[in-house]
Scaffold this motif. Structure first.
Motif, PDB file in Angstrom:
ATOM      1  N   CYS A 153      35.907  42.173 -25.478  1.00 23.49           N
ATOM      2  CA  CYS A 153      36.002  41.328 -24.270  1.00 23.49           C
ATOM      3  C   CYS A 153      35.904  39.857 -24.620  1.00 23.49           C
ATOM      4  O   CYS A 153      36.291  39.007 -23.824  1.00 23.49           O
ATOM      5  N   LEU A 154      35.355  39.518 -25.795  1.00 26.37           N
ATOM      6  CA  LEU A 154      35.232  38.115 -26.195  1.00 26.37           C
ATOM      7  C   LEU A 154      36.202  37.760 -27.321  1.00 26.37           C
ATOM      8  O   LEU A 154      35.997  36.794 -28.054  1.00 26.37           O
ATOM      9  N   VAL A 155      37.251  38.569 -27.459  1.00 28.98           N
ATOM     10  CA  VAL A 155      38.330  38.248 -28.389  1.00 28.98           C
ATOM     11  C   VAL A 155      39.570  38.124 -27.517  1.00 28.98           C
ATOM     12  O   VAL A 155      39.757  38.925 -26.605  1.00 28.98           O
ATOM     13  N   LEU A 156      40.398  37.123 -27.779  1.00 33.15           N
ATOM     14  CA  LEU A 156      41.653  37.039 -27.025  1.00 33.15           C
ATOM     15  C   LEU A 156      42.691  37.941 -27.672  1.00 33.15           C
ATOM     16  O   LEU A 156      42.698  38.100 -28.898  1.00 33.15           O
ATOM     17  N   GLU A 193      46.586  38.642 -33.692  1.00 29.60           N
ATOM     18  CA  GLU A 193      47.775  38.471 -34.543  1.00 29.60           C
ATOM     19  C   GLU A 193      47.396  38.707 -36.015  1.00 29.60           C
ATOM     20  O   GLU A 193      46.483  38.080 -36.545  1.00 29.60           O
ATOM     21  N   VAL A 235      45.693  37.276 -28.203  1.00 30.24           N
ATOM     22  CA  VAL A 235      46.473  36.478 -29.167  1.00 30.24           C
ATOM     23  C   VAL A 235      45.748  36.325 -30.499  1.00 30.24           C
ATOM     24  O   VAL A 235      46.382  36.108 -31.535  1.00 30.24           O
ATOM     25  N   GLU A 236      44.420  36.454 -30.487  1.00 30.36           N
ATOM     26  CA  GLU A 236      43.679  36.330 -31.748  1.00 30.36           C
ATOM     27  C   GLU A 236      43.838  37.564 -32.632  1.00 30.36           C
ATOM     28  O   GLU A 236      43.410  37.563 -33.784  1.00 30.36           O
ATOM     29  N   GLU A 271      49.406  37.310 -22.106  1.00 32.71           N
ATOM     30  CA  GLU A 271      49.029  35.956 -21.732  1.00 32.71           C
ATOM     31  C   GLU A 271      47.879  35.541 -22.638  1.00 32.71           C
ATOM     32  O   GLU A 271      46.994  36.352 -22.912  1.00 32.71           O
ATOM     33  N   PRO A 272      47.852  34.281 -23.085  1.00 31.40           N
ATOM     34  CA  PRO A 272      46.779  33.846 -23.989  1.00 31.40           C
ATOM     35  C   PRO A 272      45.388  34.041 -23.389  1.00 31.40           C
ATOM     36  O   PRO A 272      44.419  34.204 -24.126  1.00 31.40           O
ATOM     37  N   ARG A 273      45.259  34.065 -22.074  1.00 33.61           N
ATOM     38  CA  ARG A 273      43.935  34.219 -21.482  1.00 33.61           C
ATOM     39  C   ARG A 273      43.477  35.674 -21.452  1.00 33.61           C
ATOM     40  O   ARG A 273      42.330  35.948 -21.133  1.00 33.61           O
ATOM     41  N   VAL A 299      33.284  43.926 -33.276  1.00 36.02           N
ATOM     42  CA  VAL A 299      33.315  42.767 -32.381  1.00 36.02           C
ATOM     43  C   VAL A 299      33.349  43.259 -30.932  1.00 36.02           C
ATOM     44  O   VAL A 299      33.767  44.387 -30.660  1.00 36.02           O
ATOM     45  N   SER A 327      42.034  39.106 -22.637  1.00 33.73           N
ATOM     46  CA  SER A 327      41.174  39.523 -23.740  1.00 33.73           C
ATOM     47  C   SER A 327      41.838  40.670 -24.497  1.00 33.73           C
ATOM     48  O   SER A 327      42.728  41.351 -23.972  1.00 33.73           O
TER      49      SER A 327
END
Ligand SMILES: Cc1cc2nc3c(=O)[nH]c(=O)nc-3n(C[C@H](O)[C@H](O)[C@H](O)COP(=O)(O)OP(=O)(O)OC[C@H]3O[C@@H](n4cnc5c(N)ncnc54)[C@H](O)[C@@H]3O)c2cc1C
Ligand code: FES
Ligand code: FES
Lengths: 290, 161
Positions: free
Chosen positions: B62-65, B70, B67-68, B20-22, B59, B24
Motif C-alpha cells: 500500500c506504500l509502494v506506487l 518498474e 510505477v515504482e 496511474e502514478p498515484r 514491503v 499503489s
C-alpha cells in the motif's frame, strides 16, 4: 489521492532539473512511508513526485575507519542493519533504524526521509545529532552543508530551500573509546511513536568524559539538541554522579507538551530516565565501567 | 494525465500493466492484475495485510506506487505455493489454526517465509519482532507464533544436511 505525475531521474543533475522545472510543485519520493500517507490524508498537495531512489549518490553507503560513513539519503533501513561493518561502527544508528515501524516499513523507509520529514518524534534524528552528523545538501545553485541539529526547524519543516535535495549524511569516524546509544519509550513493544527518546554519544579518556552529546525526541517542536546535558559530562569522571547531572540537564532542556501520548511532566521525567539509561549503555559500548 | 506503462516480474512471470502514478502497487495487484490474495487492511503501512516481497525484501504494497515496480521482482501470496502443493508455512498455518477471518493471513505468510529464509531457526522474540508490522484482530497471535515455529521445524527437517 489526487492526481500526481511521477519522474524517476537516474542522476543528480536530472533530479535537480526536475525540481527546478516544477518549482514549488515537486516532492522527493524516497521510501514514501511518510509522504504517501500524508498525500492520501490530503496533507500534501504536490503534483509531481520525483523518485530519488535511482540516483547513485543517494544510494551510496561507504565506510572507512579513517573517513567515517557516507550514507546516501535514500538508503533504506534494512540495508543499513544488513551491513555488518556499518552495524559494528555505529550501533546507535542500528538502535534507531531497527525500530522504525516494523520489518516491512524498514524495507522502504530511509534515514534521509526520517530527517527531511522533520517530525519531533523522528527516531533517527537524535542519533544523527548525537553523532555529529553533517548533511550534504545540493540544488541547481550549488552545494552546502547543514549540521544535523540545525536541519529540523519546526514540526514537519526542514531547513531545505525550495529546489534543494538532501544528498547524503556524513558520520565522523567513531573516536577511540567512544560509544553511543538510542532508546525510546513507547507503551507497546514495537510499532509506536516515541513518547520520548534519547540519543547520546560519549568519548572517554583516562576515566573521564572527554566529549559527550545528548539529543531528545518528542519533547520539543523538533528533535532537540540538549547541548547542556553533554557539556555537563565533559571533564567529569565516568561515574553515576556525572550521569545524574547530565540526566537532570536533559530534563531541564526538554520543552514537552501534553498530548494523547503523555503529559509534559511525564515526558520531562522520561527525559531524565532515558538519558541516564542511554548514557550507561553508551559508556559500556565505549568500553568504560561505571 | 497519462497512464504509465510498467514492466515487472510478478511471481516469476513477466507482467506489463498500465497504471496511474498515484495507484499503489496494492491497487495494481488487486484491480489491474486480479491478484486479490494480497489484502488491504489500513492502507497506511500499519497492518501488514498487503505485504509482498519486492526485490528480496518484504514491503507494504500500500506504500509502494505501481510505477515504482518498474523492473522489480514481486512475489505475492499467489507465488508462495510450490507447484500444486502448499508451502510448509501455508501448511503450518492451516494445521495450527493460525487464522480465523483470514484477512491478515496472506501478509503473515509472505512475511514468515521471508523470515525463515534468512533466519531458519528464530527465537520466539525474533518471530514476534519480525512480525510486529503484521496485525491480526482475530487470533491473539499465539497460534500464529506457534505455527511459525512449526514451519521452521519442518523446513529444517527438509533442508539437506
Ligand atoms: C506504520 C508506520 C510506522 C512508522 N514508525 C516510525 C517509527 O517508529 N519511528 C519513526 O521515526 N518514524 C516512523 N514512521 C515514519 C516513517 O517511516 C519514517 O519517518 C521514515 O524514515 C521516512 O522515510 P521515507 O524514505 O519513507 O521518506 P518519504 O516518505 O519518502 O519522505 C518523507 C519526506 O521527506 C522528503 N524527502 C525524502 N528524502 C528527501 C531528500 N533526499 N531530499 C529532500 N527531501 C526529501 C519527502 O519529500 C517527504 O516530504 C512510520 C511510518 C509508518 C507508515
Ligand atoms: S494495507 Fe498496507 S499495511 Fe495495512
Ligand atoms: S485472522 Fe482475522 S485478522 Fe487475523
Amino acid at each position: 489521492m489526487h492526481w500526481v505525475d511521477y519522474q524517476r531521474p537516474e542522476s543528480l543533475d536530472a533530479a535537480l532539473q526536475a525540481f527546478a522545472a516544477n518549482a514549488g510543485n515537486a516532492k522527493a519520493l524516497a521510501g514514501g512511508t511518510d509522504l504517501l500517507v500524508q498525500m492520501r490524508a490530503g496533507r500534501c498537495a504536490s503534483g509531481v513526485l520525483v523518485d530519488i531512489k535511482n540516483i547513485p549518490e543517494l544510494n551510496e553507503m561507504s565506510y572507512s575507519p579513517e573517513q567515517g560513513l557516507t550514507l546516501g539519503a535514500a538508503v533504506p533501513c534494512y540495508r543499513i542493519y544488513g551491513d555488518k561493518t556499518v552495524s559494528a561502527a555505529y550501533p546507535a544508528l542500528i538502535d534507531a533504524v531497527s525500530i522504525i515501524g516494523g520489518t516491512q516499513i524498514q524495507g522502504r523507509a530511509s534515514v534521509g526521509g526520517n530527517l527531511c520529514n522533520a517530525a519531533p518524534s523522528a527516531d533517527v534524528v537524535p542519533v544523527l545529532i548525537a553523532l555529529g552528523v553533517v548533511c550534504k545538501v545540493t540544488s541547481a545553485g550549488g552545494t552546502r552543508e547543514i549540521a544535523a541539529e540545525d536541519f529540523c526547524v519546526a514540526p514537519g519543516k526542514n531547513a531545505l530551500a525550495a529546489g534543494e535535495l538532501l544528498v547524503s549524511l556524513h558520520f565522523p569516524p567513531p573516536a577511540l573509546q567512544s560509544g553511543a546509544r538510542y532508546i525510546r519509550f513507547i507503551p507497546r513493544n514495537e510499532m509506536d511513536i516515541a513518547v520520548a527518546g534519547a540519543g547520546v554519544s560519549v568519548t572517554l579518556a583516562d576515566g573521564r568524559f572527554s566529549a559527550a552529546r545528548v539529543a531528545l525526541a518528542s519533547v520539543a517542536p523538533t528533535p532537540l539538541f540538549a547541548r547542556e546535558a553533554g557539556e555537563a559530562l565533559v571533564g567529569r569522571p565516568v561515574h553515576a554522579a556525572s550521569i545524574a547531572k547530565a540526566a537532570a540537564a536533559a530534563k531541564a532542556a526538554a520543552k514537552p507538551i501534553d498530548d494523547m501520548r503523555g503529559t509534559a511532566a511525564y515526558r520531562r521525567n522520561l527525559c531524565a530516565v532515558l538519558t541516564r539509561r542511554a548514557l550507561e549503555d553508551a559508556v559500556a559500548r565505549a568500553g568504560g565501567k561505571l | 494525465m497519462k497512464k504509465t506503462q510498467v514492466q515487472t516480474i510478478v511471481n516469476g512471470r513477466p507482467v506489463e500493466f498500465l497504471c496511474e502514478p498515484r495507484q499503489s502497487l496494492l491497487e495494481v495487484l488487486r484491480d489491474n492484475l486480479s491478484l486479490t490474495g494480497t489484502k488491504e487492511g489500513c492502507n497506511d503501512g500499519n497492518c501488514g495485510a498487503c505485504t509482498v516481497e519486492m526485490d528480496g525484501r518484504i514491503v507494504p504494497s500500500c506504500l509502494v506506487l505501481g510505477v515504482e515496480a518498474e523492473g522489480a521482482q514481486i512475489v505475492t501470496i499467489e507465488g508462495i505455493a510450490l507447484g500444486s502443493g502448499l508451502h510448509e508455512v501455508q501448511k503450518a498455518f492451516l494445521e495450527g489454526a493460525a487464522l480465523q477471518c483470514g484477512v491478515c493471513t496472506p501478509g503473515f505468510i509472505v512475511a514468515t517465509k521471508a523470515l525463515l529464509e534468512q533466519n531458519p531457526n528464530p527465537t520466539e522474540h525474533e518471530i514476534r519482532f519480525w512480525l510486529a508490522n503484521n496485525l491480526c484482530r482475530c487470533t491473539g497471535y499465539d497460534k500464529i507464533v506457534r505455527s511459525v515455529q512449526a514451519a521452521a521445524c519442518r523446513l529444517q527437517e527438509e533442508a539437506p544436511a
